[in-house]
Design a protein around this motif. Sequence first.
Motif, short mmCIF file in Angstrom:
data_model
loop_
_atom_site.label_atom_id
_atom_site.label_comp_id
_atom_site.label_asym_id
_atom_site.label_seq_id
_atom_site.Cartn_x
_atom_site.Cartn_y
_atom_site.Cartn_z
N VAL A 159 -52.23 26.52 -0.29
CA VAL A 159 -52.27 27.76 0.49
C VAL A 159 -52.48 27.32 1.91
CG1 VAL A 159 -53.41 28.91 -1.55
CG2 VAL A 159 -54.84 27.57 -0.12
N PHE A 160 -51.98 28.16 2.69
CA PHE A 160 -52.16 27.90 3.95
C PHE A 160 -52.19 29.19 4.96
CE2 PHE A 160 -47.78 28.11 2.94
CZ PHE A 160 -46.99 28.88 4.07
N MET A 161 -52.57 29.21 6.28
CA MET A 161 -52.59 30.46 6.92
C MET A 161 -51.22 30.52 7.87
SD MET A 161 -56.10 29.49 9.06
CE MET A 161 -55.70 30.32 10.64
N SER A 162 -50.76 31.59 8.23
CA SER A 162 -49.64 31.84 9.08
C SER A 162 -49.51 32.88 9.71
CB SER A 162 -48.32 31.50 8.15
OG SER A 162 -47.18 31.56 8.83
N ASP A 163 -48.92 33.12 10.93
CA ASP A 163 -48.92 34.43 11.58
C ASP A 163 -47.70 34.74 11.39
OD1 ASP A 163 -47.53 32.47 13.31
OD2 ASP A 163 -48.50 33.17 15.15
N ARG A 164 -46.52 34.38 10.52
CA ARG A 164 -45.00 34.57 10.66
C ARG A 164 -44.80 36.18 10.18
NH1 ARG A 164 -42.78 31.28 5.50
NH2 ARG A 164 -43.99 29.45 6.61
N ASP A 165 -45.57 36.87 9.46
CA ASP A 165 -45.45 38.16 9.46
C ASP A 165 -46.36 39.15 9.94
OD1 ASP A 165 -43.11 37.70 7.39
OD2 ASP A 165 -44.62 37.06 6.05
N SER A 166 -47.35 38.56 10.57
CA SER A 166 -48.45 39.66 11.09
C SER A 166 -49.01 39.16 12.44
CB SER A 166 -49.45 39.71 10.27
OG SER A 166 -50.04 38.30 9.69
N ARG A 167 -47.94 38.56 13.28
CA ARG A 167 -48.77 37.87 14.65
C ARG A 167 -49.16 39.22 15.51
NH1 ARG A 167 -43.23 34.44 16.62
NH2 ARG A 167 -43.46 33.24 14.87
N PRO A 168 -50.42 39.16 16.15
CA PRO A 168 -50.97 37.89 16.51
C PRO A 168 -51.96 37.42 15.35
CG PRO A 168 -52.15 39.29 17.79
CD PRO A 168 -51.03 40.27 16.84
N GLU A 169 -52.31 38.05 14.27
CA GLU A 169 -52.95 37.70 13.10
C GLU A 169 -52.70 37.01 12.21
OE1 GLU A 169 -55.75 38.79 14.08
OE2 GLU A 169 -55.20 40.57 15.32
N PHE A 170 -53.39 36.29 11.47
CA PHE A 170 -52.74 35.18 10.39
C PHE A 170 -53.14 35.94 9.02
CE2 PHE A 170 -53.52 32.39 13.96
CZ PHE A 170 -52.50 31.34 13.48
N ASP A 171 -52.08 35.43 8.03
CA ASP A 171 -52.49 36.21 6.58
C ASP A 171 -52.43 34.69 5.94
OD1 ASP A 171 -52.71 38.76 6.02
OD2 ASP A 171 -50.91 39.13 7.02
N LEU A 172 -52.75 34.79 4.72
CA LEU A 172 -52.60 33.83 3.89
C LEU A 172 -51.49 33.62 2.80
CD1 LEU A 172 -56.68 33.54 2.62
CD2 LEU A 172 -55.56 32.72 4.81
N TYR A 173 -50.87 32.38 2.57
CA TYR A 173 -49.84 32.18 1.74
C TYR A 173 -50.00 30.95 0.93
CZ TYR A 173 -47.34 35.07 5.41
OH TYR A 173 -46.93 36.06 6.23
N SER A 174 -49.25 31.03 -0.25
CA SER A 174 -49.23 29.99 -1.24
C SER A 174 -47.52 29.56 -1.40
CB SER A 174 -49.86 30.46 -2.30
OG SER A 174 -49.10 31.34 -3.03
N MET A 175 -47.85 28.08 -1.68
CA MET A 175 -46.48 27.67 -1.87
C MET A 175 -46.53 26.40 -2.86
SD MET A 175 -45.72 25.30 1.78
CE MET A 175 -46.59 24.38 2.33
N ASN A 176 -45.46 26.11 -3.44
CA ASN A 176 -45.39 25.01 -4.57
C ASN A 176 -45.69 23.69 -3.60
OD1 ASN A 176 -44.87 26.64 -6.69
ND2 ASN A 176 -42.66 26.46 -6.29
N ALA A 177 -46.27 22.54 -4.03
CA ALA A 177 -46.44 21.51 -3.45
C ALA A 177 -45.16 20.97 -2.65
CB ALA A 177 -47.22 20.54 -4.34
N ASP A 178 -44.00 21.23 -3.14
CA ASP A 178 -42.83 20.51 -2.42
C ASP A 178 -42.18 21.66 -1.41
OD1 ASP A 178 -41.60 22.75 -3.90
OD2 ASP A 178 -40.52 21.78 -5.32
N GLY A 179 -43.00 22.69 -0.82
CA GLY A 179 -42.61 23.49 -0.05
C GLY A 179 -41.91 24.95 -0.61
N SER A 180 -41.61 24.98 -1.74
CA SER A 180 -40.56 25.84 -2.25
C SER A 180 -41.87 27.06 -2.73
CB SER A 180 -39.83 25.60 -3.52
OG SER A 180 -40.87 25.14 -4.58
N GLY A 181 -41.18 28.43 -2.94
CA GLY A 181 -41.86 29.47 -3.59
C GLY A 181 -42.97 29.85 -2.46
#
Length: 326
Positions: A159-181
């Motif tokens: 899991v990580f935080m990113s502002d990719r969809d909600s700048r300037p705020e951060f949301d939480l995202y999950s992905m597989n350990a290889d970066g997919s999904g």
Amino acid sequence: MADTRQQRRASDRAAAKRGGRPPWSQIAAFAGVAVGAVLLGWAIYHWAWASRAVRDGAPSWSPSGEQIVYYSEQSNGKADLFVMAADGTRARNLTNTPDADEGGPAFSPDGRRIAYDTDRDGNFEIYLMDADGMGRTRLTNHPGRDVSASWSPDGKTIVFMSDRDSRPEFDLYSMNADGSGVERLTRSGATNWFPKFSPDGSRLAYHVWNDVHVMYLPTRETTQLTHDPLNGMYPSWSPDGSKIAFMSWRNNRTEIFTMNADGTDQRLLVTPSTGGAIDPHWSPDGTKIAYVQVPEDRPTDAQEASQYRAIYVVEIETGRITRLSR
């Protein structure tokens, strides 16, 4: 040094007038001066390096509890990743990127890899590397900022935080350990910070604005555990999942607290004699918490690059505090 250069030039001019080379005794003398100057410069450089303000942060324990990975700001203000023994000795570089900032390191549950964030590509992305600093792999690729990776207990999800969809705020995202999904987990319209998996993998602790929240992943139901002004930030689970350590400035100082996983029994653990304590991380055996001591009493205080930020560890049973950053 100016006198030495002038003396050397005078000797060279005299030798030229004689139509020959300087005597061997002069050559030896000048060589000795040159070597002395080099050694003096080397000593001054190392004294300056050793006396610079320590600027370390984001400590993360290895699964064995024998090592701590962290970032350290270098003389140019950029941060590299280091690893040290749990007693603060044997610190060594894992990365050396003078033009990039790196941070947010986290050991994988098997101790073989480290997830971290870096702006080496122009904006912050999540990377993986082997625990010895080799074999670096980029996991995210997005114009937004992707930071603060955290592993699921089985090592399959990050899991990580990113502002990719909600700048300037951060949301939480999950992905597989290889970066997919990649999947978005929060849509609150507020900044969601520093997610951490519970030891059983069913929940995420994180903070929204000034308060600790917990998300039950199967249903995405969230529960608020602290309530500003009795606020909480930077949550970290105990190894058995029964408690959460966190940072709070409820006493007009930045301090470390613990509470039960349901938010009850909130207790003060660390209050520095000066400055503040932030970013707690529970040790794998549950006996200690590593944290960062900063010169600011509150996060809103002005930060100076010349001031220290050092990693400390507190023994939970005794309250004994030890500085790890040298």
